[in-house]
Design an enzyme around this catalytic site. Sequence first.
Site, short mmCIF file in Angstrom:
data_model
loop_
_atom_site.label_atom_id
_atom_site.label_comp_id
_atom_site.label_asym_id
_atom_site.label_seq_id
_atom_site.Cartn_x
_atom_site.Cartn_y
_atom_site.Cartn_z
N GLU A 1 -1.89 -5.09 -1.84
CA GLU A 1 -1.47 -6.12 -0.83
C GLU A 1 -1.81 -7.45 -1.21
OE1 GLU A 1 0.42 -5.54 1.52
OE2 GLU A 1 0.42 -3.16 2.01
N ASP B 1 -3.21 3.84 7.76
CA ASP B 1 -1.87 4.07 7.05
C ASP B 1 -1.84 5.62 7.23
OD1 ASP B 1 -2.05 1.50 6.45
OD2 ASP B 1 -3.00 1.72 4.08
N ASP C 1 -7.38 -1.79 -0.22
CA ASP C 1 -6.45 -2.79 0.35
C ASP C 1 -7.24 -4.31 0.31
OD1 ASP C 1 -4.95 -4.07 2.12
OD2 ASP C 1 -3.80 -2.61 2.73
N ASP D 1 -6.78 -6.14 2.24
CA ASP D 1 -7.14 -6.62 3.72
C ASP D 1 -8.36 -5.94 4.28
OD1 ASP D 1 -6.29 -4.19 5.04
OD2 ASP D 1 -4.07 -4.74 5.28
N HIS E 1 -6.70 -0.70 8.01
CA HIS E 1 -5.80 0.19 8.50
C HIS E 1 -6.04 1.42 7.91
CE1 HIS E 1 -4.29 -3.81 8.15
NE2 HIS E 1 -3.54 -3.80 9.45
N HIS F 1 0.89 -1.33 0.12
CA HIS F 1 0.05 -0.08 0.06
C HIS F 1 0.74 1.37 -0.06
CE1 HIS F 1 -4.45 1.12 0.92
NE2 HIS F 1 -4.05 1.79 0.05
N ASP G 1 -10.13 0.06 3.58
CA ASP G 1 -8.56 -0.60 4.26
C ASP G 1 -9.21 -1.04 5.87
OD1 ASP G 1 -6.07 -1.33 5.08
OD2 ASP G 1 -5.35 0.49 4.06
N HIS H 1 4.16 1.07 4.13
CA HIS H 1 2.77 0.77 3.85
C HIS H 1 1.78 1.21 4.71
CE1 HIS H 1 2.06 -3.36 5.58
NE2 HIS H 1 2.76 -2.78 6.40
#
Length: 356
Positions: free
Chosen positions: A303, A152, A258, A260, A150, A123, A148, A165
């Site tokens: 990712e 980030d 992302d 994830d 996260h 990312h 996402d 990332h």
Amino acid sequence: MIRCSGLLGVCLRRSQPPPAARSVSIGVIGAAFDKGQTRCGASLGPAAIRDTGVLDEIRALGHSVRDLGDLSLPGVDSEYTAADDRAKMRNVTSVGRFNQQLSDRVSSALAKHDVVVTLGGDHSIAMGTVHGHGRTVRHDKLAVLWVDAHADINTPLTSGSGNFHGKPVSFLLRGMEAFHLDLPDLRWCRPVLLPSKLVYIGLRDVDPMERVAIQELGVRAYAMRELDRLGVDKVVEMALDQLGVGVGADSSLHVSFDIDALDPSEAPSTGTPVRGGLSLREGQMVMEEVCKWGTLRSMDLVEVNPQLGSSQQALYTADAARHLLLSTFGRYRGGNAPEGSQLPRPEILPDPRPNR
């Protein structure tokens, strides 16, 4: 004769497929890069996604797709030693140089295509994709939907791992300049995004100082709690409305997705999985809503790491990415009818029996 009640009639109307997505020219860039974190293999993500056959499937939906190849930066692994001992940064030179080239590639592709899709890669590549998009529009017109687990939005002074990332948003966002060191390899990355033009969806693993940054800057963030309470369709509608990217609006939408953001049961082959995420169906709904609004200009899907997990898990994760991309470009889960098509009718043949 059976008559539909009012409610049933509404349900039947709603079951009809949405209008076909307008045909667009799509440029696809592979960002074969994994130096933004410590696990090798994200650089193989673009090839893994392409190998699902998704580009041909998008063409079959009526779009023009041009594969612009991969961007890679081999042989640059140096670290930058900051003057501030509190700073944690891994591979800042490779991250900076790669993303500067990626920014040029994305801005150039946007001049030739309606939509640019960048397949990652980790990312950290969003530094290049969002920056490249931002160079093509007025500073207050860029809008980013960040899907996402996260946030980030760490800086070199707040990151526990030093991995880039987990930092791209902080380098892209106006108002974060005072929290960064002067890094020669990242001087090109001027902030291009206003806090009011960023919305998060799917958060469930946010560091304490990232939460402080989100609150201080007033960034709109929908964690999984809000998605559970309000529903994905409502959250996406609210997010896109807040970004000002509706039909007739002049904002330019970038989606940074992302893999994830999906639950690990849906996308196991990724570097930082977090349980309790979006189902694939919910991820598809996010991108179906983006497609419906029709204002997408660029996207990154990042990712996917085929070196993590079993070969079956790697294929499963790449296939999840395939489904997300198809939803982005108008694949209706109830089936798409080819434009102007009709059911074939049998030919009427003469009666073979002789006249009597």
